[in-house]
Motif scaffolding. Structure first.
Motif, PDB file in Angstrom:
ATOM      1  N   LEU A   7      -6.684 -33.849 -20.073  1.00  0.00           N
ATOM      2  CA  LEU A   7      -5.523 -34.043 -19.197  1.00  0.00           C
ATOM      3  C   LEU A   7      -4.547 -32.883 -19.326  1.00  0.00           C
ATOM      4  N   ILE A   8      -4.345 -32.430 -20.557  1.00  0.00           N
ATOM      5  CA  ILE A   8      -3.486 -31.263 -20.776  1.00  0.00           C
ATOM      6  C   ILE A   8      -4.035 -30.053 -20.025  1.00  0.00           C
ATOM      7  N   GLY A   9      -5.357 -29.881 -20.083  1.00  0.00           N
ATOM      8  CA  GLY A   9      -5.994 -28.780 -19.365  1.00  0.00           C
ATOM      9  C   GLY A   9      -5.806 -28.890 -17.865  1.00  0.00           C
ATOM     10  N   PHE A  10      -5.934 -30.119 -17.328  1.00  0.00           N
ATOM     11  CA  PHE A  10      -5.717 -30.321 -15.894  1.00  0.00           C
ATOM     12  C   PHE A  10      -4.307 -29.902 -15.487  1.00  0.00           C
ATOM     13  N   ILE A  11      -3.332 -30.336 -16.289  1.00  0.00           N
ATOM     14  CA  ILE A  11      -1.934 -30.033 -15.969  1.00  0.00           C
ATOM     15  C   ILE A  11      -1.664 -28.533 -16.064  1.00  0.00           C
ATOM     16  N   LEU A  91      -0.807 -35.988 -11.916  1.00  0.00           N
ATOM     17  CA  LEU A  91       0.520 -36.219 -12.488  1.00  0.00           C
ATOM     18  C   LEU A  91       0.794 -37.710 -12.689  1.00  0.00           C
ATOM     19  N   LEU A  92       0.365 -38.544 -11.716  1.00  0.00           N
ATOM     20  CA  LEU A  92       0.530 -39.987 -11.879  1.00  0.00           C
ATOM     21  C   LEU A  92      -0.289 -40.504 -13.055  1.00  0.00           C
ATOM     22  N   VAL A  96       1.101 -42.495 -16.366  1.00  0.00           N
ATOM     23  CA  VAL A  96       0.558 -43.797 -16.770  1.00  0.00           C
ATOM     24  C   VAL A  96      -0.071 -43.705 -18.157  1.00  0.00           C
ATOM     25  N   PHE A  97      -0.825 -42.639 -18.386  1.00  0.00           N
ATOM     26  CA  PHE A  97      -1.493 -42.455 -19.677  1.00  0.00           C
ATOM     27  C   PHE A  97      -0.464 -42.313 -20.793  1.00  0.00           C
ATOM     28  N   SER A  98       0.599 -41.551 -20.549  1.00  0.00           N
ATOM     29  CA  SER A  98       1.647 -41.359 -21.555  1.00  0.00           C
ATOM     30  C   SER A  98       2.347 -42.671 -21.876  1.00  0.00           C
ATOM     31  N   ALA A  99       2.626 -43.472 -20.822  1.00  0.00           N
ATOM     32  CA  ALA A  99       3.281 -44.758 -21.033  1.00  0.00           C
ATOM     33  C   ALA A  99       2.384 -45.700 -21.827  1.00  0.00           C
TER      34      ALA A  99
END
Length: 218
Positions: A7-11, A91-92, A96-99
């Motif tokens: 996910l970090i890579g995607f961002i 981004l969504l 959601v993943f962070s929450a």
């Protein structure tokens, strides 16, 4: 951990793509996508050549996420609709993943060895001291409704101390990572007691050297 790094890579890939707009709106999608691809390749080379080994694996996984975004932008980047939709989905998902990670986070601590008796663990402490061959972990109920994991290394690890690195609850499993260090400890059977506010049905305790500790049978 794997999904987080990807996910970090995607961002990062999205950020690199958006940064290209600073240098001009007329830049073709192919060049923007190539910029993302180059960023991913550079990160991959850094993970292999500069960092290397186990420490470089997380950076390598992140680079895979960046490269994946470059490929996706090559495919859908010509469509403004799909570019915006793709960025919005990522981004969504990140939000959601962070929450979810925040609310599912387990609270843990190392129980002071001077408080072992007050936590109702004195009997087991006497057992491992009387029989230094005992090796593995045992689960106890400790004060305030929390769980305590009593881990012992066995007499073959005499002279070592235990450092708690991380505790995670994931997919029905509590994963505990430790590191052992030889420093002439006087304990006949080195031990640590880890307190947790919640625990899963499956437990995995691993040392950085690859050792896996099993539950002690009664």
């Amino acid at each position: 951990m794997l999904s987080t790094l990807l996910l970090i890579g995607f961002i990062i890939g999205i950020i690199i793509y958006l940064v290209t707009y600073v240098y001009g709106k007329g830049i073709p999608n192919v060049k923007r996508s190539l910029s993302v691809l180059c960023g991913g390749i550079i990160l991959l080379l850094v993970s292999i050549l500069l960092i290397g080994g186990f420490e470089g694996i997380p950076f390598g996984i992140v680079s895979i996420g960046v490269i994946s975004m470059a490929i996706i932008f090559f495919i859908v980047g010509k469509s403004s609709f799909w570019k915006k939709t793709l960025c919005l989905i990522v981004l969504l998902y990140a939000v959601v993943f962070s929450a979810y990670t925040y609310f599912d986070k387990v609270n843990y601590w190392v129980v002071d060895k001077g408080n072992v008796e007050s936590q109702g663990l004195l009997t087991h402490l006497h057992n491992i001291e009387g029989n230094p061959t005992i090796r593995g972990y045992k689960i106890f109920n400790i004060l305030e409704g929390s769980k305590g994991i009593f881990l012992t290394l066995g007499e073959q690890m005499r002279g070592n101390t235990i450092e708690l690195l991380d505790v995670e609850n994931s997919n029905g499993r509590t994963e505990i990572k430790i590191r052992t260090n030889y420093n002439n400890s006087l304990e006949k059977n080195p031990f640590i007691v880890i307190g947790l506010d919640k625990i899963e049905s499956e437990i995995l305790i691993t040392d950085t050297d690859g050792t896996v500790y099993k539950e002690i049978s009664d």
